[in-house]
Design an enzyme around this catalytic site. Structure first.
Site, PDB file in Angstrom:
ATOM      1  CG  ASP A   1      66.128 -81.485  64.804  1.00 34.00           C
ATOM      2  OD1 ASP A   1      67.058 -82.090  65.369  1.00 34.00           O
ATOM      3  OD2 ASP A   1      66.287 -80.424  64.142  1.00 34.00           O
TER       4      ASP A   1
ATOM      5  CE  LYS B   1      66.343 -78.518  66.937  1.00 34.68           C
ATOM      6  NZ  LYS B   1      66.936 -77.307  66.358  1.00 34.68           N
TER       7      LYS B   1
ATOM      8  NE  ARG C   1      72.735 -77.776  57.339  1.00 31.86           N
ATOM      9  CZ  ARG C   1      73.078 -76.545  57.709  1.00 31.86           C
ATOM     10  NH1 ARG C   1      74.283 -76.069  57.408  1.00 31.86           N
ATOM     11  NH2 ARG C   1      72.229 -75.783  58.373  1.00 31.86           N
TER      12      ARG C   1
ATOM     13  CG  ASP D   1      62.911 -80.704  61.683  1.00 32.48           C
ATOM     14  OD1 ASP D   1      62.778 -79.736  60.907  1.00 32.48           O
ATOM     15  OD2 ASP D   1      64.019 -81.146  62.036  1.00 32.48           O
TER      16      ASP D   1
ATOM     17  CD  GLU E   1      68.100 -82.171  61.809  1.00 26.29           C
ATOM     18  OE1 GLU E   1      68.863 -81.356  62.368  1.00 26.29           O
ATOM     19  OE2 GLU E   1      66.931 -81.887  61.499  1.00 26.29           O
TER      20      GLU E   1
ATOM     21  CE  LYS F   1      65.015 -81.287  58.892  1.00 24.96           C
ATOM     22  NZ  LYS F   1      65.562 -80.041  59.477  1.00 24.96           N
TER      23      LYS F   1
HETATM   24  N1  BES Z   1      64.850 -78.250  62.219  1.00 27.30           N
HETATM   25  C1  BES Z   1      65.831 -77.256  62.472  1.00 27.30           C
HETATM   26  C2  BES Z   1      65.479 -75.907  61.861  1.00 27.30           C
HETATM   27  C3  BES Z   1      64.420 -75.123  62.570  1.00 27.30           C
HETATM   28  C4  BES Z   1      64.703 -74.417  63.715  1.00 27.30           C
HETATM   29  C5  BES Z   1      63.172 -75.012  62.029  1.00 27.30           C
HETATM   30  C6  BES Z   1      63.738 -73.647  64.334  1.00 27.30           C
HETATM   31  C7  BES Z   1      62.207 -74.221  62.621  1.00 27.30           C
HETATM   32  C8  BES Z   1      62.487 -73.562  63.783  1.00 27.30           C
HETATM   33  C9  BES Z   1      67.176 -77.685  61.907  1.00 27.30           C
HETATM   34  O1  BES Z   1      67.435 -79.043  61.903  1.00 27.30           O
HETATM   35  C10 BES Z   1      68.219 -77.057  62.760  1.00 27.30           C
HETATM   36  O2  BES Z   1      68.310 -77.423  63.893  1.00 27.30           O
HETATM   37  N2  BES Z   1      68.982 -76.122  62.200  1.00 27.30           N
HETATM   38  C11 BES Z   1      69.976 -75.439  62.931  1.00 27.30           C
HETATM   39  C12 BES Z   1      71.203 -75.321  62.047  1.00 27.30           C
HETATM   40  C13 BES Z   1      72.414 -74.825  62.783  1.00 27.30           C
HETATM   41  C14 BES Z   1      72.888 -75.854  63.768  1.00 27.30           C
HETATM   42  C15 BES Z   1      73.487 -74.538  61.758  1.00 27.30           C
HETATM   43  C16 BES Z   1      69.428 -74.055  63.286  1.00 27.30           C
HETATM   44  O3  BES Z   1      68.710 -73.475  62.461  1.00 27.30           O
HETATM   45  O4  BES Z   1      69.669 -73.603  64.371  1.00 27.30           O
HETATM   46 ZN    ZN Z   2      65.798 -80.260  61.779  1.00 28.45          ZN
HETATM   47 MN    MN Z   3      68.282 -79.721  63.707  1.00 23.74          MN
END
Ligand code: BES
Ligand code: ZN
Ligand code: MN
Length: 487
Positions: A264, A271, A345, A282, A343, A259
């Site tokens: 992000d 966020k 996935r 990310d 995003e 990835k």
């Molecule tokens: N890059 C993030 C995951 C992440 C979050 C990694 C915090 C390390 C620390 C990913 O793209 C993401 O935002 N995932 C969301 C998914 C949710 C919207 C279903 C998450 O984990 O909040």
């Molecule tokens: Zn991400």
């Molecule tokens: Mn994300």
């Protein structure tokens, strides 16, 4: 760094010519096998309460009587495991790295017969200690001078085992260092274009073939899900494909998919502000794939490996994908994007489908995919998801051997239910519960033709707080895994 081993006669350590000696001890008393002058100095330090045979203890001794090396550091390991050795060696290098030390000789005592894992543990600790991020920090202190490391072995058999470990470790250290460097770079210094150029540089320097697909090429292939994430950004996406060939062209390759979200923001599902800067990491999965390809290019195992990186920013904007939008993935399955922050996935599913063209022996994707994985496993073990028991066992073993461990999580079909959508073949999120698992279940829908595993490295790819920075994980795990696939 230059890693060597040397077989020394008993009593020769104190006569060894180096800028510093690092003695790492295990056990609750002075272990056998140390030279007289060193044993005496350590016992003196204990008498002065400067040292104890206890976990975490560290002593720095200068100009020890009868010892040729002008500096001696003594570090104590919690036990005789490779993991404890790595931690103690790290403390020792921490004490020595700021000094004018170029060549460190290391003696281990109390660890039993020395093996490859011991060399790997010491080398990993040295590599971690010496790397310093400087690219956008001109005021950073000069890099440590440490150039050469000699691990002293008692016997020829030990010496050759340690040499094997060092060969692997030297390549892994290079890979880890590259992964850390790329992941540490701020988003504006590591756009998808820059990341692709760095991958190109790495490939050229190490004799790998590389293809970089631009937006037009990605459109022509039909990666509608990947492109949906990329469409909100002014920075064009890149799809990077690196090839290592160590076997017949026709041999089914190991494929690694990273990835590569170079930043992000969450997109329209923006966020919150706190710690959002950390989303520059990310692309940690992508960095680990590029780092592993570098390590593999150096080790030259007899198999084929393809390293793939899907790179884009995830930005809000007038052209950005919106919650509720439905997109068509490369597989033909449609996806309702309920949350644009899920995003990772969306880019990985198309990259996974793309791997089918290689008729791979196995595909492993690596992603900082979910905050939920951090909640589940914290920062020590990466999440491992696979329906294939044998593959899962191989990845677990590789992680243990590399001191870069993971932990298996479930992928029962029951967890897939949350992904149902009234408007597309699937939604891109389930509920909050088991978020790391539903993310894996989403990817699983794109892997029916593959022998596949997924590593969620959201908790392990970087550290937060005062020591904020990339770890280079899981380059060690992946390199060990790839080596284990040589038939
Ligand atoms: N890059 C993030 C995951 C992440 C979050 C990694 C915090 C390390 C620390 C990913 O793209 C993401 O935002 N995932 C969301 C998914 C949710 C919207 C279903 C998450 O984990 O909040
Ligand atoms: Zn991400
Ligand atoms: Mn994300």
């Amino acid at each position: 760094m230059d890693f060597r081993t040397q077989v020394t006669a008993p009593g020769a350590t104190s006569r060894f010519n180096a800028d510093a000696l690092l003695i790492v001890l295990a056990g609750d008393k002075l272990p056998a096998g140390l030279d007289e002058p060193l044993a005496k100095a350590i016992e003196q330090a204990v008498a002065l309460d400067d040292y104890a045979f206890k976990s975490g203890k560290l002593a720095y001794l200068r100009a020890v009587d009868g010892v040729k090396a002008p500096r001696v550091a003594v570090a104590h390991a919690a036990n005789a495991s490779a993991k404890a050795l790595k931690a103690a060696a790290a403390a020792g290098f921490g004490a020595l790295k700021g000094l004018g030390v170029k060549h460190v000789a290391i003696q281990l005592a109390g660890f039993g017969e020395l093996q490859g894992v011991h060399a790997e543990a010491v080398a990993a600790a040295a590599g971690d200690a010496v790397y310093l991020y400087r690219t956008t920090k001109p005021s950073a202190p000069p890099a440590p001078k440490l150039e050469k490391l000699t691990l002293l072995a008692g016997t020829k058999a030990e010496g050759s085992a340690l040499n094997g470990g060092f060969e692997r470790a030297a390549a892994i250290v290079e890979g880890v260092t590259l992964a850390r460097e790329l992941a540490n770079r701020p988003g504006n210094h590591c756009t998808p274009t820059i990341l692709a150029n760095e991958a190109r540089k790495m490939a050229k320097a190490n004799g790998l073939r590389i293809e970089v697909l631009d937006k037009k090429a990605i459109e022509a292939i039909g990666m509608g899900s990947f492109l949906a994430v990329a469409q909100g950004s002014d920075e064009p996406p890149r799809f990077i494909v690196m090839h290592y060939q160590g076997a017949a062209k026709s041999a089914a390759p190991v494929v690694l998919v990273g990835k590569g979200i170079t930043f992000d923001t969450g997109g329209i599902s923006l966020k919150p502000g706190a710690e959002m800067d950390e989303m520059k990491f990310d692309m940690g999965g992508a960095a680990s794939v590029i780092g592993t390809m570098r390590a593999i290019a150096q080790l030259k195992p007899k198999l084929n490996v393809v390293g793939i990186v899907a790179a884009t920013e995830n930005m809000p904007g007038g052209r950005a994908v919106k919650p509720g939008d439905v997109v068509t993935s490369l597989s033909g399955q449609t996806i309702e994007i309920l949350n644009t922050d899920a995003e990772g996935r969306l880019i990985l599913c198309d990259a996974l489908t793309y791997t089918e063209r290689f008729k791979p022996a196995v595909v492993v994707d690596i992603a900082t995919l979910t905050g939920a994985c951090v909640i589940a496993l914290g920062n020590h073990r990466s999440g491992l998801f696979s329906a294939d028991d044998a593959l899962a066992a191989e990845l677990l073993a590789a992680g243990d051997a590399a001191l870069d461990p993971c932990w298996r999580m479930p992928v029962d079909e029951d967890y897939d239910e949350g992904l149902k959508s009234n408007f597309a073949d699937m939604a891109n999120i389930g509920g909050r519960a088991g978020g790391a698992i539903t993310a894996a279940m989403f990817l699983k829908r794109f892997t029916s033709k593959l022998r596949w595993a997924h590593l969620d490295i959201a908790g392990t790819a970087w550290k937060s707080g005062a020591a904020k920075g990339a770890t280079g994980r899981p380059v060690g795990l992946l390199t060990h895994f790839v080596l284990s696939q040589v038939k």
